[in-house]
Design an enzyme around this catalytic site. Sequence first.
Site, short mmCIF file in Angstrom:
data_model
loop_
_atom_site.label_atom_id
_atom_site.label_comp_id
_atom_site.label_asym_id
_atom_site.label_seq_id
_atom_site.Cartn_x
_atom_site.Cartn_y
_atom_site.Cartn_z
CD GLU A 14 -2.16 1.45 3.13
OE1 GLU A 14 -3.32 1.90 3.25
OE2 GLU A 14 -1.83 0.41 3.73
N GLY A 80 -9.61 -6.27 12.68
CA GLY A 80 -10.15 -7.88 13.13
C GLY A 80 -11.85 -6.77 12.94
CB ILE A 157 -8.39 -10.49 18.52
CG1 ILE A 157 -7.69 -9.12 19.66
CG2 ILE A 157 -9.59 -10.96 18.93
CD1 ILE A 157 -6.55 -9.61 21.20
CG MET A 177 -2.05 -5.59 16.94
SD MET A 177 -0.93 -6.76 16.01
CE MET A 177 0.16 -6.97 17.44
CD GLU A 178 -0.35 -1.63 14.23
OE1 GLU A 178 -0.08 -2.30 14.26
OE2 GLU A 178 -1.34 -1.32 13.51
CG ASP A 201 -9.19 -11.29 11.41
OD1 ASP A 201 -9.38 -10.93 11.82
OD2 ASP A 201 -8.05 -10.88 11.32
#
Length: 233
Positions: A14, A80, A157, A177-178, A201
């Site tokens: 990306e 997620g 997760i 996570m960020e 997901d």
Amino acid sequence: MMNCLGIIGAMEVEVNTLKSRMEIEEVVMKASMAFYKGSYKGKKVVIVRSGVGKVNAAICTQILVDCFHVDAVINTGIAGSLQAKIDIGDIVVSTDALQHDMDATGFGYEKGVIPQMDTSVFIADEKLRKVAKDACERVNMDIHVHEGRVVSGDQFISDKKVKDDILKNFDAYCTEMEGAAIAQAAFLNKIPFVIIRAISDKADGSASVDYSTFETKAVEHSVNLVDAMIQSL
């Protein structure tokens, strides 16, 4: 008037695609991260891949502020889903962000509360949110865009019980996570931010979509969205 926009991407492909569309004036290495400074369709931008996790994300954001004097931060990546209505491939635009793994309950705080801070919930900029949502609806008509809370933690997760606990405690739309670390750094520096997440997901181990197939489409959607946002700002 926005002088310089910071774009923090998660996926290498990306960031590479966005880089290929900009006029790069300078590449600056800081904290083992490559910051690409230049112009994108006439707008001043700095594009960078932060790496995984809250520490990398926060350091990256602070460098954008201190060294490149960005006026705002857009963070893109994957997440997620925590809500049944949000399908794999859809986009979530943050209303706010918090850290689901911040746990000072032993000192009497609620989960997610950061001790000695005025707030632990970081509100996304309303204008950036609107621009992101409008842009997504305009250029990514094959998916849905949702606005809601993004939660972050230094853990992937994939356990349904953990997912259910996060949802019960924080009523979030997606987990990654960020984003919340970027949001906190932006808040502390008093600059606007928005987090944009493509859903990879259901955060419960049930993923059935081939990741390489998903990534190709997610990159396409993210790049289309950021491209349209830059033109609108």
